[in-house]
Structures are given as structure tokens and as C-alpha cells.
Design a protein around this motif. Structure first.
Motif, PDB file in Angstrom:
ATOM      1  N   VAL A  42       0.837  -1.202   0.000  1.00 45.35           N
ATOM      2  CA  VAL A  42       0.000   0.000   0.000  1.00 45.35           C
ATOM      3  C   VAL A  42       0.874   1.254   0.000  1.00 45.35           C
ATOM      4  O   VAL A  42       2.054   1.205   0.339  1.00 45.35           O
ATOM      5  CB  VAL A  42      -0.950   0.032   1.224  1.00 45.35           C
ATOM      6  CG1 VAL A  42      -1.926  -1.138   1.198  1.00 45.35           C
ATOM      7  CG2 VAL A  42      -0.170   0.075   2.535  1.00 45.35           C
ATOM      8  N   HIS A  43       0.254   2.357  -0.351  1.00 46.14           N
ATOM      9  CA  HIS A  43       0.901   3.664  -0.260  1.00 46.14           C
ATOM     10  C   HIS A  43       1.058   4.009   1.224  1.00 46.14           C
ATOM     11  O   HIS A  43       0.108   3.884   1.997  1.00 46.14           O
ATOM     12  CB  HIS A  43       0.038   4.713  -0.968  1.00 46.14           C
ATOM     13  CG  HIS A  43       0.609   6.078  -0.902  1.00 46.14           C
ATOM     14  ND1 HIS A  43       1.645   6.487  -1.714  1.00 46.14           N
ATOM     15  CD2 HIS A  43       0.308   7.139  -0.127  1.00 46.14           C
ATOM     16  CE1 HIS A  43       1.950   7.727  -1.435  1.00 46.14           C
ATOM     17  NE2 HIS A  43       1.155   8.156  -0.469  1.00 46.14           N
ATOM     18  N   PHE A  44       2.255   4.412   1.643  1.00 46.30           N
ATOM     19  CA  PHE A  44       2.505   4.721   3.054  1.00 46.30           C
ATOM     20  C   PHE A  44       3.628   5.746   3.106  1.00 46.30           C
ATOM     21  O   PHE A  44       4.799   5.399   3.024  1.00 46.30           O
ATOM     22  CB  PHE A  44       2.907   3.455   3.817  1.00 46.30           C
ATOM     23  CG  PHE A  44       3.028   3.651   5.308  1.00 46.30           C
ATOM     24  CD1 PHE A  44       1.965   3.366   6.143  1.00 46.30           C
ATOM     25  CD2 PHE A  44       4.213   4.109   5.875  1.00 46.30           C
ATOM     26  CE1 PHE A  44       2.075   3.535   7.524  1.00 46.30           C
ATOM     27  CE2 PHE A  44       4.331   4.282   7.252  1.00 46.30           C
ATOM     28  CZ  PHE A  44       3.259   3.989   8.072  1.00 46.30           C
ATOM     29  N   GLU A  45       3.257   7.007   3.222  1.00 51.60           N
ATOM     30  CA  GLU A  45       4.270   8.057   3.318  1.00 51.60           C
ATOM     31  C   GLU A  45       4.188   8.706   4.681  1.00 51.60           C
ATOM     32  O   GLU A  45       3.229   9.400   4.988  1.00 51.60           O
ATOM     33  CB  GLU A  45       4.058   9.100   2.212  1.00 51.60           C
ATOM     34  CG  GLU A  45       4.573   8.615   0.880  1.00 51.60           C
ATOM     35  CD  GLU A  45       4.723   9.726  -0.132  1.00 51.60           C
ATOM     36  OE1 GLU A  45       5.262  10.791   0.229  1.00 51.60           O
ATOM     37  OE2 GLU A  45       4.299   9.506  -1.270  1.00 51.60           O
ATOM     38  N   ASP A  46       5.162   8.420   5.495  1.00 57.52           N
ATOM     39  CA  ASP A  46       5.273   9.049   6.802  1.00 57.52           C
ATOM     40  C   ASP A  46       6.765   9.095   7.118  1.00 57.52           C
ATOM     41  O   ASP A  46       7.364   8.065   7.434  1.00 57.52           O
ATOM     42  CB  ASP A  46       4.511   8.265   7.867  1.00 57.52           C
ATOM     43  CG  ASP A  46       4.387   9.032   9.171  1.00 57.52           C
ATOM     44  OD1 ASP A  46       5.332   9.785   9.523  1.00 57.52           O
ATOM     45  OD2 ASP A  46       3.364   8.879   9.856  1.00 57.52           O
ATOM     46  N   PRO A  47       7.375  10.268   7.010  1.00 55.70           N
ATOM     47  CA  PRO A  47       8.823  10.375   7.165  1.00 55.70           C
ATOM     48  C   PRO A  47       9.339   9.996   8.555  1.00 55.70           C
ATOM     49  O   PRO A  47      10.540   9.834   8.740  1.00 55.70           O
ATOM     50  CB  PRO A  47       9.109  11.848   6.854  1.00 55.70           C
ATOM     51  CG  PRO A  47       7.815  12.556   7.059  1.00 55.70           C
ATOM     52  CD  PRO A  47       6.735  11.557   6.761  1.00 55.70           C
ATOM     53  N   ARG A  48       8.453   9.824   9.517  1.00 54.37           N
ATOM     54  CA  ARG A  48       8.892   9.433  10.865  1.00 54.37           C
ATOM     55  C   ARG A  48       9.398   8.004  10.913  1.00 54.37           C
ATOM     56  O   ARG A  48      10.123   7.638  11.841  1.00 54.37           O
ATOM     57  CB  ARG A  48       7.738   9.564  11.862  1.00 54.37           C
ATOM     58  CG  ARG A  48       7.223  10.973  12.053  1.00 54.37           C
ATOM     59  CD  ARG A  48       6.045  10.998  13.000  1.00 54.37           C
ATOM     60  NE  ARG A  48       4.912  10.289  12.408  1.00 54.37           N
ATOM     61  CZ  ARG A  48       3.775  10.034  13.040  1.00 54.37           C
ATOM     62  NH1 ARG A  48       3.613  10.382  14.297  1.00 54.37           N
ATOM     63  NH2 ARG A  48       2.794   9.398  12.426  1.00 54.37           N
ATOM     64  N   PHE A  49       9.022   7.168   9.930  1.00 50.86           N
ATOM     65  CA  PHE A  49       9.302   5.741  10.017  1.00 50.86           C
ATOM     66  C   PHE A  49      10.216   5.273   8.899  1.00 50.86           C
ATOM     67  O   PHE A  49       9.894   5.384   7.722  1.00 50.86           O
ATOM     68  CB  PHE A  49       7.999   4.947  10.000  1.00 50.86           C
ATOM     69  CG  PHE A  49       7.018   5.438  11.038  1.00 50.86           C
ATOM     70  CD1 PHE A  49       7.330   5.389  12.393  1.00 50.86           C
ATOM     71  CD2 PHE A  49       5.807   5.980  10.665  1.00 50.86           C
ATOM     72  CE1 PHE A  49       6.451   5.858  13.344  1.00 50.86           C
ATOM     73  CE2 PHE A  49       4.911   6.441  11.612  1.00 50.86           C
ATOM     74  CZ  PHE A  49       5.236   6.389  12.956  1.00 50.86           C
ATOM     75  N   VAL A  66       6.999  -1.042   7.012  1.00 53.40           N
ATOM     76  CA  VAL A  66       7.456  -0.016   6.082  1.00 53.40           C
ATOM     77  C   VAL A  66       8.548  -0.603   5.196  1.00 53.40           C
ATOM     78  O   VAL A  66       9.534  -1.148   5.695  1.00 53.40           O
ATOM     79  CB  VAL A  66       7.981   1.231   6.842  1.00 53.40           C
ATOM     80  CG1 VAL A  66       8.469   2.289   5.867  1.00 53.40           C
ATOM     81  CG2 VAL A  66       6.910   1.773   7.771  1.00 53.40           C
ATOM     82  N   VAL A  67       8.349  -0.529   3.876  1.00 52.42           N
ATOM     83  CA  VAL A  67       9.344  -1.055   2.944  1.00 52.42           C
ATOM     84  C   VAL A  67      10.116   0.058   2.247  1.00 52.42           C
ATOM     85  O   VAL A  67      11.131  -0.197   1.612  1.00 52.42           O
ATOM     86  CB  VAL A  67       8.724  -2.016   1.894  1.00 52.42           C
ATOM     87  CG1 VAL A  67       8.173  -3.252   2.583  1.00 52.42           C
ATOM     88  CG2 VAL A  67       7.673  -1.337   1.053  1.00 52.42           C
ATOM     89  N   GLY A  68       9.661   1.302   2.362  1.00 56.13           N
ATOM     90  CA  GLY A  68      10.373   2.436   1.773  1.00 56.13           C
ATOM     91  C   GLY A  68       9.739   2.905   0.483  1.00 56.13           C
ATOM     92  O   GLY A  68       8.779   2.306  -0.017  1.00 56.13           O
ATOM     93  N   GLN A  69      10.262   4.000  -0.026  1.00 58.06           N
ATOM     94  CA  GLN A  69       9.783   4.611  -1.261  1.00 58.06           C
ATOM     95  C   GLN A  69       8.271   4.844  -1.223  1.00 58.06           C
ATOM     96  O   GLN A  69       7.574   4.624  -2.205  1.00 58.06           O
ATOM     97  CB  GLN A  69      10.188   3.776  -2.472  1.00 58.06           C
ATOM     98  CG  GLN A  69      11.689   3.660  -2.618  1.00 58.06           C
ATOM     99  CD  GLN A  69      12.107   2.810  -3.794  1.00 58.06           C
ATOM    100  OE1 GLN A  69      11.362   1.987  -4.295  1.00 58.06           O
ATOM    101  NE2 GLN A  69      13.335   3.035  -4.226  1.00 58.06           N
TER     102      GLN A  69
END
Length: 183
Positions: A42-49, A66-69
Motif C-alpha cells: 500500500v501507499h505509506f508516506e510518513d517520514p517518521r518511520f 514499512v518497505v520504503g519509497q
């Protein structure tokens, strides 16, 4: 609290050990599994993780790896019931296959008829096929013998997953993987 069938705490941290788990559980590396198994990208953008972090969103009843990008693997989970869910930061401190379950004192107090220890693999063992224990308490991310509980707030704080999902997550993470639980 989890332990292996022999009563000893077992830590599996190597890639070879993870492949052995996949083999032990009868999973091929590229098998077709039910829709709920294996996580959904899934889309997951959270710079904390950072990539490799496990994020539990209690309100969503979802666990994300979290897999990145801007992506993560999402898994449906059961979370702590009202007043029992936890938030904060910790890390995986152990990995166990077919763990025995020793009910925490609070659970034993609420359900005194529970045995002091339920062996791994027993039908009444709530830990399922594998568990990732979390540092700093008696919580774990684990499989379940009650798949109907997934998606609901039902536990005493542990994060329950479908057994196929914990098998998938188990092979993807190591001891010391960061875990963050959010409301």
C-alpha cells in the motif's frame, strides 16, 4: 510471554532460520495465498518511520511493515480492547515458532480457570503458529487460534494476526526491528 515447545526461549534471527520456518510451516517462497495472507503493498508516506519499521495503527486495526519509497505491507490485525491497547515505541526482542503461552497475571486474574501454561500447538493456545515478542512488557505480535477476532479490539494488548500473516511477517523481520504503536 512465549517459549518454545521445550520450555526454552528460542531466538531465530538468521535468514536460514527464516527459510527453515517457511519450510516448517509448509509455505513455498512464491505460493498463492488467500487474499488476507502475506500483506498488501500500500501507499505509506510518513517520514517518521524508516524502512523496516513495524507500525501498528490501533484505530485502523492494521499493522504496516514499512518497505520504503512511500510503500508498506499492510496486514489486518486484532488490537487491545478498550483500555488495554498500548501506544509507544519498542522493538522485537524475540522470535518464536509454535510458542507456548503463559497467561499474564492480569489475564489470569480475569479468567482464573486458565491453566498456568498452554503448550505450543495446543488448540486452545492463543499464540498461533509464531510470535514476535516485544521489549519492555508482556506484549507480542502473534498468530491466533481465533481468526474471527482479526479486525476487532479484543486482546489484552497483544497484536493478533492471521497465522499466514504472522508467518509472512516473521520471515521479513529480525530481532531489534523497531515497533511503533499509534492510537
Amino acid at each position: 510471554m512465549a517459549e518454545n515447545r521445550g520450555g526454552r526461549r528460542l531466538r531465530l534471527v538468521s535468514y536460514g532460520a527464516c527459510l527453515a520456518l517457511v519450510s516448517l510451516l509448509g509455505l513455498a517462497e512464491a505460493t498463492v495465498r488467500p487474499a488476507h495472507a502475506g500483506g498488501t503493498l500500500v501507499h505509506f508516506e510518513d517520514p517518521r518511520f524508516a524502512p523496516g519499521t513495524i507500525v501498528v495503527r490501533n484505530g485502523e486495526r492494521r499493522l504496516y511493515l514499512v518497505v520504503g519509497q512511500g510503500r508498506a505491507l499492510a496486514y489486518p490485525v486484532a488490537v487491545g480492547k478498550r483500555g488495554k491497547s498500548w501506544t509507544g515505541q519498542t522493538y522485537v526482542d524475540g522470535k518464536y515458532v509454535t510458542p507456548a503461552w503463559i497467561p499474564p497475571a492480569e489475564v489470569k486474574r480475569d479468567i482464573p480457570s486458565l491453566p498456568d501454561r498452554i503448550p505450543g500447538g495446543a488448540p486452545n493456545n492463543p499464540m498461533g503458529i509464531a510470535a514476535l515478542t516485544l521489549s519492555g512488557g508482556e506484549f507480542a505480535i502473534h498468530g491466533t487460534n481465533r481468526p474471527d477476532s482479526i479486525g476487532r479490539p479484543v486482546s489484552y494488548g497483544c497484536i493478533r494476526m492471521h497465522n499466514d500473516d504472522i508467518a509472512d511477517l516473521f520471515q521479513r523481520v529480525a530481532v531489534n526491528t523497531p515497533v511503533v504503536a499509534l492510537p
